[in-house]
Design a protein around this motif. Structure first.
Motif, PDB file in Angstrom:
ATOM      1  N   TYR A 149       0.825  -1.207   0.000  1.00 41.47           N
ATOM      2  CA  TYR A 149       0.000   0.000   0.000  1.00 41.47           C
ATOM      3  C   TYR A 149       0.861   1.260   0.000  1.00 41.47           C
ATOM      4  CZ  TYR A 149      -3.761  -3.227   1.309  1.00 41.47           C
ATOM      5  OH  TYR A 149      -4.664  -4.255   1.339  1.00 41.47           O
ATOM      6  N   ASN A 150       2.084   1.158   0.522  1.00 44.25           N
ATOM      7  CA  ASN A 150       2.977   2.321   0.543  1.00 44.25           C
ATOM      8  C   ASN A 150       3.888   2.374  -0.676  1.00 44.25           C
ATOM      9  OD1 ASN A 150       4.892   0.370   0.985  1.00 44.25           O
ATOM     10  ND2 ASN A 150       5.461   1.062   3.041  1.00 44.25           N
ATOM     11  N   GLY A 151       3.654   1.469  -1.614  1.00 39.34           N
ATOM     12  CA  GLY A 151       4.415   1.481  -2.853  1.00 39.34           C
ATOM     13  C   GLY A 151       5.693   0.674  -2.852  1.00 39.34           C
ATOM     14  N   CYS A 152       6.064   0.110  -1.723  1.00 36.65           N
ATOM     15  CA  CYS A 152       7.305  -0.660  -1.664  1.00 36.65           C
ATOM     16  C   CYS A 152       7.163  -2.007  -2.358  1.00 36.65           C
ATOM     17  CB  CYS A 152       7.738  -0.872  -0.210  1.00 36.65           C
ATOM     18  SG  CYS A 152       8.424   0.602   0.571  1.00 36.65           S
ATOM     19  N   THR A 153       8.159  -2.335  -3.162  1.00 38.68           N
ATOM     20  CA  THR A 153       8.208  -3.635  -3.827  1.00 38.68           C
ATOM     21  C   THR A 153       9.076  -4.573  -2.990  1.00 38.68           C
ATOM     22  OG1 THR A 153      10.195  -3.110  -5.085  1.00 38.68           O
ATOM     23  CG2 THR A 153       8.067  -2.453  -6.061  1.00 38.68           C
ATOM     24  N   PRO A 154       9.097  -5.861  -3.320  1.00 48.78           N
ATOM     25  CA  PRO A 154      10.018  -6.764  -2.618  1.00 48.78           C
ATOM     26  C   PRO A 154      11.466  -6.293  -2.706  1.00 48.78           C
ATOM     27  CG  PRO A 154       8.358  -8.045  -3.770  1.00 48.78           C
ATOM     28  CD  PRO A 154       8.158  -6.616  -4.192  1.00 48.78           C
ATOM     29  N   LEU A 155      11.843  -5.674  -3.829  1.00 47.91           N
ATOM     30  CA  LEU A 155      13.218  -5.183  -3.963  1.00 47.91           C
ATOM     31  C   LEU A 155      13.497  -4.053  -2.980  1.00 47.91           C
ATOM     32  CD1 LEU A 155      15.883  -5.475  -5.460  1.00 47.91           C
ATOM     33  CD2 LEU A 155      15.051  -3.833  -7.163  1.00 47.91           C
ATOM     34  N   HIS A 156      12.535  -3.167  -2.773  1.00 47.02           N
ATOM     35  CA  HIS A 156      12.707  -2.128  -1.748  1.00 47.02           C
ATOM     36  C   HIS A 156      13.017  -2.774  -0.392  1.00 47.02           C
ATOM     37  CE1 HIS A 156      10.521   0.699  -4.514  1.00 47.02           C
ATOM     38  NE2 HIS A 156      11.223   1.622  -3.864  1.00 47.02           N
ATOM     39  N   LEU A 157      12.270  -3.818  -0.055  1.00 52.19           N
ATOM     40  CA  LEU A 157      12.452  -4.455   1.247  1.00 52.19           C
ATOM     41  C   LEU A 157      13.804  -5.152   1.338  1.00 52.19           C
ATOM     42  CD1 LEU A 157       8.922  -6.046   1.930  1.00 52.19           C
ATOM     43  CD2 LEU A 157       9.775  -3.768   2.527  1.00 52.19           C
ATOM     44  N   ALA A 158      14.205  -5.834   0.264  1.00 50.47           N
ATOM     45  CA  ALA A 158      15.487  -6.543   0.285  1.00 50.47           C
ATOM     46  C   ALA A 158      16.649  -5.572   0.402  1.00 50.47           C
ATOM     47  CB  ALA A 158      15.620  -7.391  -0.982  1.00 50.47           C
ATOM     48  N   VAL A 159      16.609  -4.494  -0.362  1.00 50.76           N
ATOM     49  CA  VAL A 159      17.687  -3.512  -0.317  1.00 50.76           C
ATOM     50  C   VAL A 159      17.686  -2.798   1.037  1.00 50.76           C
ATOM     51  CG1 VAL A 159      18.575  -1.369  -1.318  1.00 50.76           C
ATOM     52  CG2 VAL A 159      17.725  -3.189  -2.809  1.00 50.76           C
ATOM     53  N   GLY A 160      16.517  -2.447   1.523  1.00 46.43           N
ATOM     54  CA  GLY A 160      16.425  -1.786   2.814  1.00 46.43           C
ATOM     55  C   GLY A 160      16.999  -2.625   3.935  1.00 46.43           C
ATOM     56  N   ARG A 161      16.960  -3.958   3.771  1.00 44.56           N
ATOM     57  CA  ARG A 161      17.515  -4.870   4.775  1.00 44.56           C
ATOM     58  C   ARG A 161      18.941  -5.273   4.434  1.00 44.56           C
ATOM     59  NH1 ARG A 161      12.391  -4.866   5.024  1.00 44.56           N
ATOM     60  NH2 ARG A 161      11.223  -5.517   6.884  1.00 44.56           N
ATOM     61  N   GLN A 162      19.506  -4.661   3.403  1.00 47.59           N
ATOM     62  CA  GLN A 162      20.879  -4.954   2.982  1.00 47.59           C
ATOM     63  C   GLN A 162      21.056  -6.450   2.683  1.00 47.59           C
ATOM     64  OE1 GLN A 162      23.338  -2.103   2.909  1.00 47.59           O
ATOM     65  NE2 GLN A 162      21.262  -1.289   2.784  1.00 47.59           N
ATOM     66  N   ASP A 163      20.023  -7.062   2.147  1.00 53.86           N
ATOM     67  CA  ASP A 163      20.075  -8.495   1.833  1.00 53.86           C
ATOM     68  C   ASP A 163      20.500  -8.656   0.377  1.00 53.86           C
ATOM     69  OD1 ASP A 163      19.559 -11.213   1.300  1.00 53.86           O
ATOM     70  OD2 ASP A 163      18.007 -11.274   2.853  1.00 53.86           O
ATOM     71  N   THR A 164      21.790  -8.762   0.175  1.00 55.69           N
ATOM     72  CA  THR A 164      22.330  -8.813  -1.184  1.00 55.69           C
ATOM     73  C   THR A 164      21.864 -10.047  -1.948  1.00 55.69           C
ATOM     74  OG1 THR A 164      24.303  -7.656  -0.394  1.00 55.69           O
ATOM     75  CG2 THR A 164      24.453  -8.724  -2.541  1.00 55.69           C
ATOM     76  N   ALA A 165      21.845 -11.195  -1.276  1.00 59.51           N
ATOM     77  CA  ALA A 165      21.489 -12.440  -1.958  1.00 59.51           C
ATOM     78  C   ALA A 165      20.071 -12.383  -2.522  1.00 59.51           C
ATOM     79  CB  ALA A 165      21.632 -13.610  -0.993  1.00 59.51           C
ATOM     80  N   ILE A 166      19.124 -11.941  -1.708  1.00 54.58           N
ATOM     81  CA  ILE A 166      17.742 -11.882  -2.180  1.00 54.58           C
ATOM     82  C   ILE A 166      17.552 -10.741  -3.172  1.00 54.58           C
ATOM     83  CG2 ILE A 166      15.374 -11.382  -1.458  1.00 54.58           C
ATOM     84  CD1 ILE A 166      15.768 -13.159   0.940  1.00 54.58           C
ATOM     85  N   ALA A 167      18.219  -9.615  -2.937  1.00 58.42           N
ATOM     86  CA  ALA A 167      18.135  -8.512  -3.894  1.00 58.42           C
ATOM     87  C   ALA A 167      18.648  -8.956  -5.256  1.00 58.42           C
ATOM     88  CB  ALA A 167      18.940  -7.315  -3.389  1.00 58.42           C
ATOM     89  N   ASN A 168      19.735  -9.703  -5.270  1.00 62.27           N
ATOM     90  CA  ASN A 168      20.292 -10.226  -6.515  1.00 62.27           C
ATOM     91  C   ASN A 168      19.306 -11.174  -7.194  1.00 62.27           C
ATOM     92  OD1 ASN A 168      22.344 -10.760  -8.510  1.00 62.27           O
ATOM     93  ND2 ASN A 168      22.732 -12.696  -7.464  1.00 62.27           N
ATOM     94  N   LEU A 169      18.672 -12.028  -6.399  1.00 58.80           N
ATOM     95  CA  LEU A 169      17.701 -12.979  -6.940  1.00 58.80           C
ATOM     96  C   LEU A 169      16.510 -12.244  -7.565  1.00 58.80           C
ATOM     97  CD1 LEU A 169      16.929 -15.955  -7.248  1.00 58.80           C
ATOM     98  CD2 LEU A 169      15.895 -15.856  -4.979  1.00 58.80           C
ATOM     99  N   LEU A 170      16.051 -11.194  -6.912  1.00 56.38           N
ATOM    100  CA  LEU A 170      14.932 -10.408  -7.431  1.00 56.38           C
ATOM    101  C   LEU A 170      15.318  -9.698  -8.729  1.00 56.38           C
ATOM    102  CD1 LEU A 170      13.667  -8.880  -4.056  1.00 56.38           C
ATOM    103  CD2 LEU A 170      12.522 -10.644  -5.408  1.00 56.38           C
ATOM    104  N   CYS A 171      16.531  -9.152  -8.762  1.00 58.52           N
ATOM    105  CA  CYS A 171      16.996  -8.472  -9.972  1.00 58.52           C
ATOM    106  C   CYS A 171      17.121  -9.452 -11.130  1.00 58.52           C
ATOM    107  CB  CYS A 171      18.338  -7.784  -9.712  1.00 58.52           C
ATOM    108  SG  CYS A 171      18.237  -6.299  -8.676  1.00 58.52           S
TER     109      CYS A 171
END
Length: 344
Positions: A274-296
């Motif tokens: 509802y606030n516009g955040c995507t899963p990538l926003h959440l992964a990057v915000g948590r500094q989770d490189t592995a999941i951010a890479n997987l999403l990309c």
């Protein structure tokens, strides 16, 4: 969020007494009745996540498997109705008597995990009795699911027990199966059920706004997740409080197994809360490189902005590993990354 299996040992911690048991049969009467310690006089907080006892009767020393067996044997509805009409009527009333805690004898047989007695009662009872809910709004199907009594679940469903009933927390029996990893019970509930009938049940949200898939993800129940996916559950259904999908929840938990399962099945990688955040926003915000890479790698759009006008790159906070995932992150205009700039 973690799950805790509801087992027979857990139930034995209950201290409340079946004060209504006397109305069932004298043989179940306790020598020293105790007052219920629970208070059901007012509405409960539907958002409570406190662990609940399955049934207050479980702590009663007066209820035994033997006494339940005697009741069923004494009250078996096998005599010709034309010969013993009055007797049968009394027996039916006895079997369907509800205790002060809202339990029928079927509830009690299931709680005591006496499968044979439970199945006999299911055979005797009409569908309407099978769907009676106790004071916690738990049906026999809820209880059989919590205790992982697959044969009882199957028997109830074959007799027509409802999958739609919700307990005091808004959970259906399928919610319970997803939360506690009762894969076999969930399989029985979804077996031979048409998609048109099953879809509304899969989409039902409890009082916390969570559908079955959300609970499976939150409790890392990967087998149940796969079962729900095979049954066509909506992978992108949003929970009711902040609009998170199952993928958002998996990213928050840093559960890469769930993330892979969802992406491989076609979950929307760019779904927005509802606030516009995507899963990538959440992964990057948590500094989770592995999941951010997987999403990309799955095609996540790095340019999407949330309601704060932030892209995922804006949340990278100088993390070189995260920044390396974004194309052209080294191009800058007036000292600001092109990727992070808002275009006018």
């Amino acid at each position: 969020m973690t799950s805790r299996d509801c087992s027979k040992d857990d139930l034995l911690e209950g201290t409340r007494m079946d004060s209504g048991i006397d109305s069932i049969c004298p043989m179940l009467k306790s020598e020293e009745p105790r007052e219920p310690s629970g208070d059901f006089s007012g509405p409960r907080d539907k958002l409570s996540v406190a662990e609940e006892r399955l049934d207050s009767a479980y702590g009663s020393s007066s209820i035994t498997v033997e006494s339940l067996s005697e009741i069923v044997q004494d009250c078996a509805l096998s005599s010709p109705a034309e010969e013993q009409t009055q007797e049968l009527s009394e027996q039916e009333n006895l079997l369907t008597t509800i205790t002060e805690d809202g339990d029928t004898i079927l509830h009690l047989a299931i709680i005591h995990e006496d499968i044979l007695i439970a199945l006999e009662l299911i055979h005797l009872f009409p569908k309407e009795v099978l769907d009676i809910q106790n004071n916690l709004y738990q049906s026999p199907l809820h209880l059989a699911t919590y205790l992982n009594l697959t044969d009882v679940v199957k028997g109830l469903l074959e007799k027509g027990a409802s999958l739609e009933l919700q307990d005091q927390d808004g959970n259906t029996a399928l919610h319970a199966a997803c939360q506690h990893g009762r894969t076999d019970c969930a399989a029985e509930m979804t077996r031979d059920v048409s998609s048109s009938t099953l879809a509304p049940i899969l989409e039902t949200q409890n009082w916390r706004g969570l559908a079955c898939l959300h609970l499976a993800v939150l409790n890392r129940q990967h087998q149940v997740m796969m079962l729900l996916m095979k049954k066509g559950t909506d992978l992108n259904i949003q929970e009711g409080t902040s609009g998170k999908t199952a993928l958002h929840l998996a990213v928050e938990l840093r559960d890469i197994t769930s993330v892979k399962l969802l992406l491989n099945r076609g979950a929307n990688v760019d779904a927005a809360m509802y606030n516009g955040c995507t899963p990538l926003h959440l992964a990057v915000g948590r500094q989770d490189t592995a999941i951010a890479n997987l999403l990309c790698q799955s095609g996540a759009d790095t340019m999407l902005r949330n309601m704060e006008d932030e892209t995922a790159l804006d949340l990278a906070d100088g993390n070189d590993d995260i920044l390396a995932l974004f194309p052209f992150d080294d191009l800058q205009i007036s000292g600001r990354s092109v990727v992070g700039m808002k275009l006018s």
